[in-house]
Design a protein around this motif. Structure first.
Motif, PDB file in Angstrom:
ATOM      1  N   ASP A   1       0.794  -1.159   0.026  1.00 28.90           N
ATOM      2  CA  ASP A   1       0.040  -0.042   0.057  1.00 28.90           C
ATOM      3  C   ASP A   1       0.740   1.185   0.151  1.00 28.90           C
TER       4      ASP A   1
ATOM      5  N   GLU B   1       0.161  12.948  -2.794  1.00 31.03           N
ATOM      6  CA  GLU B   1      -1.110  12.486  -2.879  1.00 31.03           C
ATOM      7  C   GLU B   1      -1.523  12.298  -1.461  1.00 31.03           C
ATOM      8  N   ASP B   2      -2.715  11.979  -1.046  1.00 30.07           N
ATOM      9  CA  ASP B   2      -3.300  11.902   0.168  1.00 30.07           C
ATOM     10  C   ASP B   2      -3.535  10.579   0.655  1.00 30.07           C
ATOM     11  N   ALA B   3      -3.984   9.617  -0.403  1.00 30.54           N
ATOM     12  CA  ALA B   3      -4.474   8.125   0.093  1.00 30.54           C
ATOM     13  C   ALA B   3      -3.450   6.980  -0.503  1.00 30.54           C
ATOM     14  N   PHE B   4      -3.388   6.328   0.222  1.00 28.65           N
ATOM     15  CA  PHE B   4      -2.787   4.984   0.065  1.00 28.65           C
ATOM     16  C   PHE B   4      -3.288   3.987  -1.082  1.00 28.65           C
ATOM     17  N   GLU B   5      -2.575   3.868  -2.033  1.00 27.54           N
ATOM     18  CA  GLU B   5      -3.187   2.651  -2.945  1.00 27.54           C
ATOM     19  C   GLU B   5      -2.523   1.199  -3.172  1.00 27.54           C
TER      20      GLU B   5
ATOM     21  N   ASN C   1       2.949   1.717   3.838  1.00 27.52           N
ATOM     22  CA  ASN C   1       2.446   1.615   5.165  1.00 27.52           C
ATOM     23  C   ASN C   1       1.932   0.184   5.411  1.00 27.52           C
TER      24      ASN C   1
ATOM     25  N   LYS D   1       1.725   5.394  -0.787  1.00 26.32           N
ATOM     26  CA  LYS D   1       1.117   6.780  -1.130  1.00 26.32           C
ATOM     27  C   LYS D   1       2.026   7.655  -1.724  1.00 26.32           C
TER      28      LYS D   1
END
Length: 761
Positions: A107, A113-117, A169, A109
């Motif tokens: 995961d 950018e703000d979100a984990f992908e 993360n 980020k």
């Protein structure tokens, strides 16, 4: 607990979504492939029916349009076949993906950018057809390097557009079989080690396995390197260096890579044909075509156009057999060494494969036009059109950037050009002469042409006496006269006993079959006088077991693959018949003389248990440190028997114990093939087993008898080292043989002997 249940439900749903997309794509490709197959058959039928009527006159000018029509049909069929083959490859990839679509997730980020992908990583990529959304990233993709090189926290990776930074993360690994999620775990260092330890505790596979799930950071750096022209890897036994090299080949063929190579542009130099068979499944399992594999004997045969060449396996058999069979109780097959002992065989190889001999051969090549080429006056039409002095001077003054053979061919062409200029006047003279003979009154032109052809044939034969180089005959001249040899080597330090080596070589060169050391030197001589163009398409060369090669081997590779980059794999502690150290890699770098060269070390063993690694280390120098990936097992034992029959009983009992423990591959490793054959004859009726030879197809499942020089690179669940007595293992060089034998074992190792125990144990 609630979070764990939520995570598992999410992973199961995600897996099903991936499998659904894969099934839909597989169904579509299967349908398209079937349509392609039918279209190919129909096109071939149409081509045959529409063109067969005019095939007989196809190449006549008036039927040119039929030829164009046939070409169009052929192009259409060729395109269909290419589509069919491409779809077949995709079908295989999708079927593998349905079994186990991915093995890891990170995961991430990205910067700003703000979100984990979530990023899923597998053996091949998968995209949704409509949105092109990436569901699985190929393990070779740039972003996948984050999984191999970083833990949670700040990360970065190189992409075609530059460096990408971000934060991870979560690192998660999966076990998916038959499309079913068996388990997963979030990976910290401790858990990853436990996962790897469990994998390593499994039985050995019949052939080498892929390691995409367990690639280590230092291994990944080697796999993905695109900078080095010569990348040399010194790796301890079991460090995975061969696997890394094959995964590196797959990475270089990755279709998303800007500098991608095709399978036809990569070659691996294998130590023997057994090893070729052992590694044959790795690249197909990674979704790539197999690359070309060569042993040095293949190179000798291709360059020299000879079949009767001693194999390196036979050379080692002679070398390692010396001084054993006449001393070893219980062996009655007699000596196979022949009239020469191992000392002269070893000394001859050491000399002829050296940089010293390469320099002598280079001096010899420079001396060929001065002394050994039979230049002669060339007459045509009663006149000297080129004197032998002029011919020699022409060659000596020609551009030495070109090989001697090329310059001689250029000289031959220039002579024929001069002859063609003079031919009309010569034909006129012949016609005048013939027309004066009443017997040829009505066939003057025909007879004149016939005489001219005969003259040209005789002239061609004479010219080619000095423009056609016979490398073997020239090589014989090098050893024909001791005084000349010493004169050529003036200023160089020749080894002790050089006169014996020269006499040994002179005698061997009268025989039909070439010995390995002479084939090596002769190939060098051929390449540096005549060249060879059979491998000019190769751009990457992988050399395995490099420690067993010598300067002349690498000089040959340098001449054969002038446009290539190199991945060189070796372990100086596994050398046979000589001693090597880190200076080997300096010599390799010097020979290839590439702008960028680097040596890296893989010093952690993943193959054997702690106990086996510790036991094997006794055969190394005291200052050698080998790190072992922590996994425990039984302590190796040395078992003695009072006589040969009792020793056979001990071996059979150990085989039975290994089978009871569930070991699927059991290797009885002997010093030579002679020993392996002897034990095979004694044991084959009491236990099912296979005698492994260099040309026998095999899969490593069962009980095997194998000489130590063929065991290199292979691994067995259990190893029984046979005949560790004083007669077999007493020389300093035998330490390496024992190290090689012991480090083939994954889980269990025991050594057996009768008589006096080897002093090396």
């Amino acid at each position: 607990m609630e979070q764990n249940r939520h995570d598992r439900d999410f992973e199961i749903r995600h897996l099903e979504q991936v499998l659904t997309v894969a099934r839909e794509q597989l169904d579509a490709v299967l349908l398209a492939n079937e349509e392609n197959k039918e279209a190919i058959i129909a096109a071939k039928i149409d081509m045959w029916e529409d063109t067969s009527r005019s095939i007989s006159g196809l190449w006549q000018m008036e039927n040119f349009h039929e030829l164009v029509e046939l070409s169009q049909y052929a192009n259409s069929v060729s395109e269909r076949v290419s589509d069919y083959e491409r779809d077949n490859a995709k079908i295989l990839t999708l079927k593998r993906l349905l079994d186990s679509p991915y093995f890891a997730r990170i995961d991430m980020k990205f910067e700003e950018e703000d979100a984990f992908e979530p990023v899923y990583i597998g053996r091949s990529s998968l995209q949704k057809d409509l949105t092109r959304e990436m569901m699985i990233y190929d393990w070779r993709s740039p972003i996948a390097s984050v999984f191999y090189r970083f833990g949670p926290g700040k990360v970065s990776y190189a992409s075609p557009g530059g460096e990408i930074t971000g934060e991870v993360n979560l690192k998660r690994q999966y076990e998916i079989k038959n499309g079913t999620l068996a388990y997963y775990f979030d990976a910290d260092v401790h858990i990853i080690d436990e996962f790897l330890r469990r994998l390593l505790s499994q039985n050995a596979s019949a052939t080498m396995k892929t390691i995409v799930e367990t690639i280590q950071k230092d291994q990944d750096l080697i796999i993905r390197d695109l900078e080095m022209d010569v990348l040399m890897v010194q790796g301890s036994a079991g460090s995975g260096k061969t696997s890394v090299a094959l995964h590196r080949a797959a990475y270089l063929m990755y279709r998303g890579l800007a500098a991608k190579l095709t399978a036809n542009e990569i070659v691996i130099i294998s130590p023997n044909s057994l090893f070729e068979q052992y590694i044959v499944n790795v690249l197909p399992e990674l979704g790539e075509k197999n690359i070309r594999s060569l042993v040095f004997e293949d190179i000798f045969s291709n360059v020299l156009q000879r079949e009767s060449i001693q194999s390196r396996n036979h050379y080692w058999e002679v070398l390692l057999s010396s001084g054993v069979y006449d001393e070893t109780p219980g062996h009655s097959n007699g000596s196979i060494v022949g009239q020469y002992n191992g000392s002269i065989v070893q000394r001859s190889m050491a000399f002829k494969s050296s940089g010293l001999f390469a320099e002598i051969l280079r001096r010899f090549i420079k001396d060929l036009p001065l002394r050994w080429l039979p230049f002669a006056d060339i007459y045509y039409d009663g006149k000297v059109i080129a004197s032998k002095q002029w011919l020699k001077a022409k060659i000596l003054k020609s551009n030495h950037e070109f090989l001697l053979g090329v310059r001689l061919k250029q000289l031959e062409e220039s002579l024929w050009q001069r002859i063609h200029e003079l031919r009309p006047s010569r034909l006129a003279k012949l016609k005048n002469f013939i027309s004066a003979k009443p017997i040829h009154e009505f066939e003057v032109n025909e007879v004149a042409r016939r005489i001219s052809i005969l003259e040209s044939s005789a002239l061609r034969k004479k010219i080619r006496q000095f423009t056609e180089l016979d490398a073997l005959e020239l090589y014989r001249k090098l050893f024909a006269d001791n005084d000349y040899f010493y004169q050529l080597a003036k200023g160089l330090t020749l080894p002790d006993g050089i006169a014996e080596i020269i006499a040994y070589t002179r005698e061997n060169l009268q025989k039909e079959a070439l010995l390995y050391d002479d084939a090596l030197a002769l190939t060098f001589l051929h390449l540096n006088t005549k060249g060879y163009s059979g491998y000019l398409d190769i751009k990457q060369v992988v050399v395995d077991e490099a420690q067993d090669y010598d300067p002349l081997h690498f000089e040959i590779l340098h001449a054969l693959f002038p446009r290539a980059r190199y991945t060189i794999l070796g372990d100086t502690h596994q050398t046979i018949g000589k001693r090597e150290d880190a200076a080997l890699y300096d010599e390799i770098s010097r020979i290839f003389a590439k702008p960028k060269s680097m040596r890296v070390i893989l010093d952690k063993s993943f193959r054997s248990t702690r106990e086996i690694v510790a036991y094997s280390a006794r055969f190394l120098d005291q200052d050698v440190l080998s790190e072992c990936f922590g996994r425990s097992g039984d302590t190796p034992a040395v078992l003695a028997a009072p006589d040969q029959a009792a020793l056979a009983a001990l071996l059979l009992a150990e085989i039975a114990t290994c089978r009871e423990k569930g070991y699927q591959s059991i290797g009885l490793i002997c010093k030579t093939e002679h020993d392996a054959l002897s034990w095979y004859e004694q044991l084959k009726d009491q236990s099912e087993m296979t005698l492994l030879k260099g040309d026998v197809p095999f899969a490593l499942s069962g009980v095997f008898l194998i000489p130590v020089y063929l065991a290199k690179g292979l691994e067995f669940d259990a190893v029984l080292v046979c005949d560790v007595d004083h007669a077999h293992y007493h020389r300093a060089d035998d330490r390496h043989l024992l190290y090689i034998a012991c480090t083939r074992a994954l889980h269990r190792l025991n050594l057996f002997y009768t008589g006096e125990m080897s002093p090396l144990l």
